[in-house]
Design a protein around this motif. Structure first.
Motif, PDB file in Angstrom:
ATOM      1  N   ALA A  70       0.844  -1.194   0.000  1.00  0.00           N
ATOM      2  CA  ALA A  70       0.000   0.000   0.000  1.00  0.00           C
ATOM      3  C   ALA A  70       0.878   1.243   0.000  1.00  0.00           C
ATOM      4  O   ALA A  70       2.081   1.173   0.301  1.00  0.00           O
ATOM      5  CB  ALA A  70      -0.916   0.007   1.215  1.00  0.00           C
ATOM      6  N   HIS A  71       0.264   2.359  -0.338  1.00  0.00           N
ATOM      7  CA  HIS A  71       0.902   3.672  -0.289  1.00  0.00           C
ATOM      8  C   HIS A  71       0.019   4.586   0.545  1.00  0.00           C
ATOM      9  O   HIS A  71      -1.195   4.345   0.666  1.00  0.00           O
ATOM     10  CB  HIS A  71       1.046   4.263  -1.697  1.00  0.00           C
ATOM     11  CG  HIS A  71       1.877   3.428  -2.609  1.00  0.00           C
ATOM     12  ND1 HIS A  71       1.347   2.449  -3.414  1.00  0.00           N
ATOM     13  CD2 HIS A  71       3.210   3.406  -2.817  1.00  0.00           C
ATOM     14  CE1 HIS A  71       2.316   1.875  -4.097  1.00  0.00           C
ATOM     15  NE2 HIS A  71       3.456   2.434  -3.748  1.00  0.00           N
ATOM     16  N   ILE A  72       0.603   5.637   1.069  1.00  0.00           N
ATOM     17  CA  ILE A  72      -0.186   6.612   1.811  1.00  0.00           C
ATOM     18  C   ILE A  72      -1.266   7.168   0.882  1.00  0.00           C
ATOM     19  O   ILE A  72      -0.991   7.500  -0.271  1.00  0.00           O
ATOM     20  CB  ILE A  72       0.716   7.729   2.365  1.00  0.00           C
ATOM     21  CG1 ILE A  72       1.627   7.135   3.431  1.00  0.00           C
ATOM     22  CG2 ILE A  72      -0.112   8.876   2.934  1.00  0.00           C
ATOM     23  CD1 ILE A  72       2.668   8.081   3.978  1.00  0.00           C
ATOM     24  N   GLY A  73      -2.491   7.226   1.380  1.00  0.00           N
ATOM     25  CA  GLY A  73      -3.632   7.691   0.598  1.00  0.00           C
ATOM     26  C   GLY A  73      -4.468   6.582  -0.011  1.00  0.00           C
ATOM     27  O   GLY A  73      -5.612   6.817  -0.401  1.00  0.00           O
ATOM     28  N   ASP A  74      -3.914   5.369  -0.108  1.00  0.00           N
ATOM     29  CA  ASP A  74      -4.695   4.229  -0.606  1.00  0.00           C
ATOM     30  C   ASP A  74      -5.804   3.903   0.391  1.00  0.00           C
ATOM     31  O   ASP A  74      -5.714   4.227   1.569  1.00  0.00           O
ATOM     32  CB  ASP A  74      -3.820   2.981  -0.771  1.00  0.00           C
ATOM     33  CG  ASP A  74      -2.854   3.071  -1.934  1.00  0.00           C
ATOM     34  OD1 ASP A  74      -2.949   4.027  -2.731  1.00  0.00           O
ATOM     35  OD2 ASP A  74      -1.983   2.179  -2.024  1.00  0.00           O
ATOM     36  N   ARG A  75      -6.828   3.227  -0.100  1.00  0.00           N
ATOM     37  CA  ARG A  75      -7.911   2.770   0.769  1.00  0.00           C
ATOM     38  C   ARG A  75      -7.721   1.302   1.084  1.00  0.00           C
ATOM     39  O   ARG A  75      -7.403   0.508   0.195  1.00  0.00           O
ATOM     40  CB  ARG A  75      -9.267   2.985   0.106  1.00  0.00           C
ATOM     41  CG  ARG A  75      -9.626   4.447   0.051  1.00  0.00           C
ATOM     42  CD  ARG A  75     -10.976   4.659  -0.576  1.00  0.00           C
ATOM     43  NE  ARG A  75     -11.255   6.090  -0.580  1.00  0.00           N
ATOM     44  CZ  ARG A  75     -12.301   6.638  -0.021  1.00  0.00           C
ATOM     45  NH1 ARG A  75     -13.217   5.894   0.551  1.00  0.00           N
ATOM     46  NH2 ARG A  75     -12.473   7.942  -0.059  1.00  0.00           N
ATOM     47  N   LEU A  76      -7.928   0.974   2.338  1.00  0.00           N
ATOM     48  CA  LEU A  76      -7.900  -0.415   2.788  1.00  0.00           C
ATOM     49  C   LEU A  76      -9.343  -0.826   3.022  1.00  0.00           C
ATOM     50  O   LEU A  76     -10.056  -0.193   3.801  1.00  0.00           O
ATOM     51  CB  LEU A  76      -7.082  -0.546   4.072  1.00  0.00           C
ATOM     52  CG  LEU A  76      -6.938  -1.960   4.608  1.00  0.00           C
ATOM     53  CD1 LEU A  76      -6.095  -2.808   3.655  1.00  0.00           C
ATOM     54  CD2 LEU A  76      -6.313  -1.937   5.988  1.00  0.00           C
ATOM     55  N   ILE A  77      -9.793  -1.862   2.321  1.00  0.00           N
ATOM     56  CA  ILE A  77     -11.166  -2.329   2.397  1.00  0.00           C
ATOM     57  C   ILE A  77     -11.174  -3.662   3.137  1.00  0.00           C
ATOM     58  O   ILE A  77     -10.480  -4.599   2.745  1.00  0.00           O
ATOM     59  CB  ILE A  77     -11.767  -2.542   0.986  1.00  0.00           C
ATOM     60  CG1 ILE A  77     -11.519  -1.333   0.089  1.00  0.00           C
ATOM     61  CG2 ILE A  77     -13.238  -2.912   1.089  1.00  0.00           C
ATOM     62  CD1 ILE A  77     -12.154  -0.048   0.544  1.00  0.00           C
ATOM     63  N   LEU A  78     -11.967  -3.732   4.206  1.00  0.00           N
ATOM     64  CA  LEU A  78     -12.128  -4.975   4.954  1.00  0.00           C
ATOM     65  C   LEU A  78     -13.540  -5.486   4.737  1.00  0.00           C
ATOM     66  O   LEU A  78     -14.520  -4.806   5.075  1.00  0.00           O
ATOM     67  CB  LEU A  78     -11.914  -4.748   6.452  1.00  0.00           C
ATOM     68  CG  LEU A  78     -10.496  -4.905   6.967  1.00  0.00           C
ATOM     69  CD1 LEU A  78      -9.612  -3.838   6.403  1.00  0.00           C
ATOM     70  CD2 LEU A  78     -10.484  -4.903   8.449  1.00  0.00           C
ATOM     71  N   GLU A  79     -13.647  -6.662   4.147  1.00  0.00           N
ATOM     72  CA  GLU A  79     -14.944  -7.295   3.931  1.00  0.00           C
ATOM     73  C   GLU A  79     -15.375  -7.983   5.222  1.00  0.00           C
ATOM     74  O   GLU A  79     -14.544  -8.514   5.955  1.00  0.00           O
ATOM     75  CB  GLU A  79     -14.863  -8.321   2.806  1.00  0.00           C
ATOM     76  CG  GLU A  79     -14.403  -7.758   1.472  1.00  0.00           C
ATOM     77  CD  GLU A  79     -15.385  -6.768   0.855  1.00  0.00           C
ATOM     78  OE1 GLU A  79     -16.556  -6.736   1.272  1.00  0.00           O
ATOM     79  OE2 GLU A  79     -14.968  -6.034  -0.057  1.00  0.00           O
TER      80      GLU A  79
ATOM     81  N   HIS B   9      -8.332  -5.909   1.204  1.00  0.00           N
ATOM     82  CA  HIS B   9      -7.629  -5.597  -0.036  1.00  0.00           C
ATOM     83  C   HIS B   9      -7.392  -4.089  -0.117  1.00  0.00           C
ATOM     84  O   HIS B   9      -8.051  -3.314   0.565  1.00  0.00           O
ATOM     85  CB  HIS B   9      -8.361  -6.129  -1.278  1.00  0.00           C
ATOM     86  CG  HIS B   9      -9.669  -5.455  -1.539  1.00  0.00           C
ATOM     87  ND1 HIS B   9     -10.849  -5.856  -0.947  1.00  0.00           N
ATOM     88  CD2 HIS B   9      -9.989  -4.409  -2.327  1.00  0.00           C
ATOM     89  CE1 HIS B   9     -11.833  -5.079  -1.383  1.00  0.00           C
ATOM     90  NE2 HIS B   9     -11.338  -4.189  -2.215  1.00  0.00           N
ATOM     91  N   VAL B  10      -6.434  -3.695  -0.937  1.00  0.00           N
ATOM     92  CA  VAL B  10      -6.045  -2.292  -1.096  1.00  0.00           C
ATOM     93  C   VAL B  10      -6.608  -1.776  -2.399  1.00  0.00           C
ATOM     94  O   VAL B  10      -6.492  -2.437  -3.444  1.00  0.00           O
ATOM     95  CB  VAL B  10      -4.512  -2.143  -1.077  1.00  0.00           C
ATOM     96  CG1 VAL B  10      -4.092  -0.715  -1.407  1.00  0.00           C
ATOM     97  CG2 VAL B  10      -3.959  -2.549   0.280  1.00  0.00           C
ATOM     98  N   GLU B  11      -7.201  -0.585  -2.355  1.00  0.00           N
ATOM     99  CA  GLU B  11      -7.609   0.129  -3.559  1.00  0.00           C
ATOM    100  C   GLU B  11      -6.701   1.337  -3.691  1.00  0.00           C
ATOM    101  O   GLU B  11      -6.644   2.170  -2.780  1.00  0.00           O
ATOM    102  CB  GLU B  11      -9.067   0.588  -3.456  1.00  0.00           C
ATOM    103  CG  GLU B  11     -10.059  -0.518  -3.566  1.00  0.00           C
ATOM    104  CD  GLU B  11     -11.502  -0.025  -3.550  1.00  0.00           C
ATOM    105  OE1 GLU B  11     -11.736   1.195  -3.374  1.00  0.00           O
ATOM    106  OE2 GLU B  11     -12.394  -0.866  -3.698  1.00  0.00           O
ATOM    107  N   PRO B  12      -5.970   1.442  -4.792  1.00  0.00           N
ATOM    108  CA  PRO B  12      -5.059   2.575  -4.966  1.00  0.00           C
ATOM    109  C   PRO B  12      -5.803   3.906  -4.915  1.00  0.00           C
ATOM    110  O   PRO B  12      -6.960   4.001  -5.345  1.00  0.00           O
ATOM    111  CB  PRO B  12      -4.446   2.353  -6.339  1.00  0.00           C
ATOM    112  CG  PRO B  12      -4.652   0.900  -6.618  1.00  0.00           C
ATOM    113  CD  PRO B  12      -5.916   0.520  -5.910  1.00  0.00           C
TER     114      PRO B  12
END
Length: 64
Positions: free
Chosen positions: A3-12, A57-60
């Motif tokens: 991940a990078h700073i500013g990315d979104r971390l999505i937890l299902e 999962h990570v969303e840029p």
């Protein structure tokens, strides 16, 4: 997972009735972008340290 700073971390959710949670990565502990991540949760504004599991999962970040 990277991940990078500013990315979104999505937890299902993992159980029936669990919702999806979304956080923004605010800081990295490793230069290569590997976990753990410091994140700010969008639903309550709390900041936490997380070691994401297989339900994540990570969303840029989108550039505008």
């Amino acid at each position: 997972m990277k991940a990078h700073i500013g990315d979104r971390l999505i937890l299902e959710g993992t159980h029936l009735g669990d919702g999806r949670r979304t956080a923004v990565v605010t800081a990295l502990r490793h230069d290569d972008g590997s976990p753990p991540y410091e994140v700010r949760w969008l639903d309550d504004g709390r900041t936490t340290l997380i070691f994401p599991g297989p339900q994540a999962h990570v969303e840029p970040a989108t550039s505008s």
